[in-house]
Every structure is written in C-alpha cells, then in structure tokens.
Enzyme design. Structure first.
Site: not given
Length: 242
Positions: A9, A130
């Site tokens: 990330d 998500d």
C-alpha cells in the site's frame, strides 16, 4: 492453485499499512517500496497487489513514479488499484506494464464506464469490492453506500467482470483472521473469480480459502509484522495446488 498477492500500500511514495482503512492510523513499513517488492519476489512471490492510497482518497497520481519503478522488478504479475476513475489512467497503467487494473469507486458510481472498460480490456479489469457490514464502501473506504456487497458481486459478474477482490474492512489490518464465511458465499457465484483480502493471518486460513475455491488471496499486515511467512505461504499453496 490459489494465487498469492503480497500487498504494498503506497502513501507519499512509502510502503504503509492502514488499520481498517483509517488514514489517521497509518504505519510506515518502508520508505523504499521497490526493495519490498524485490524481497517478496525473493521469497517466491509471482504476483503483487499495489494500492495507491493517495489516489483512492483524492484521485491523484502521486505514486505513479513509485509504481513504475516497482514494475521494473521482473517476473511479477502486478495488479494496481486506487483512484482509477477514467480510461486515460487505465491505459496509462496498462501501457506501463500493469497486468490488471482494479476499479473500485468508479465501478460503483460509473457503471457504464466499468462496462465499457470490461468490453475493451476484458480480464485486465478487476473490481475491488470493499465491504463494511455487508455494504459497499467507496472513496478509499471513507464512504459507505447502502448497496449489498454480495448482490453487487453478482451484478458485476453479469456485466462481464471476471475477477473481484473482496475486502471485509472490519478485518483489514487487525490480524484477527479473515471473513471465511463471506468467501464461502462468494465462491458460489458461478463465473466469477474471487480474491480474498483483509485479515488473513494464518496458513490454515489459506488452506481453507483454497479448498473452497478462492482464486487468490492478498497478504498484507501479517507479512509485515512477521505473523505469516510469505515463503511458507507460497510453499503451502503450490503444494496444495499441485
């Protein structure tokens, strides 16, 4: 064989992890994401999952140079998500060598755009779903819709999407295990490859995910904290998939 995707990330050019998508709870693990990618490869990784957290939040391309540098690591299939909301960005990533582009917020808010990208680029387009409490979240997990995440996955399949990366936000970064029940349900959707993401901590979870037919698994914080060995995870999945 289930594919493993160690995750990097990116925020401000650094490899970081967020806790349950909270930008105020950021841990920096490395100022050099390229070296992280090279280390993952050395441990047997064949794939890499990159997320541009700055892009997911505000749509910028501030980590593009870092991603381009990571792509120079040979022998890795790389998928990228975060802030990809127009075709110019899709093409820019694909032209740079990205194997698969992940659409998230755009898939929810611009269904016509998603369908057009799937028509043009086929399996090079995946969707990141998500979920918070079973509802689809957008904008880097900062906003939650009223859309049922499981029904949305079925709709995506009907639109021609072949791969969904499904993340249970409540499990992400918590090192408390992933939502196996959600993946048992999702892997029953015919014609859709499911990649599990969020909270995977133990080798036993990988075995369960593979046994139920999960196409891939993203490994994040458990790798960075040493709770899970990528080398052992790779060996396990290759053995079980042989």
């Amino acid at each position: 064989m289930m594919e493993l995707f160690p995750a990097i990330d990116l925020r401000s050019g650094q490899a970081v992890r967020l806790y349950q998508g909270d930008y105020n709870q950021t841990t920096v693990y490395s100022p050099d994401p390229v070296s992280v990618a090279e280390d993952f490869k050395a441990q047997g990784a064949r794939n890499l999952h990159l997320v541009d957290l700055d892009g997911a939040k505000d749509g910028t391309l501030s980590n593009f140079d870092t991603i381009s540098a990571i792509l120079k690591t040979e022998g890795l299939f790389v998928e990228v998500g975060g802030g990809i909301r127009d075709e110019e960005r899709v093409r820019r990533y694909l032209d740079t060598g990205v194997g698969r582009v992940i659409l998230g917020t755009a898939a929810v808010q611009q269904p016509d755009f998603l369908r057009e990208m799937v028509r043009k680029y086929g399996p090079k387009i995946a969707v990141g779903v998500d979920a918070r409490d079973g509802r689809v979240a957008t904008h880097g997990w900062l906003e939650t819709t009223g859309m049922d995440s499981f029904a949305f996955c079925e709709t995506l399949r009907d639109w021609g999407v072949s791969t969904v990366i499904y993340t249970d936000i409540s499990r992400d970064g918590g090192l408390q295990g992933t939502n196996l029940e959600a993946y048992r349900r999702l892997t029953q959707i015919s014609g859709l490859d499911i990649v599990a993401s969020g909270g995977i901590t133990e080798l036993a979870e990988l075995s369960e995910l593979e046994a139920m037919g999960t196409a891939g698994a993203i490994l994040g914080k458990a790798l960075y904290t040493g709770r899970l060995s990528l080398r052992e995870a790779v060996a396990l999945t290759r053995k079980e998939g042989s």
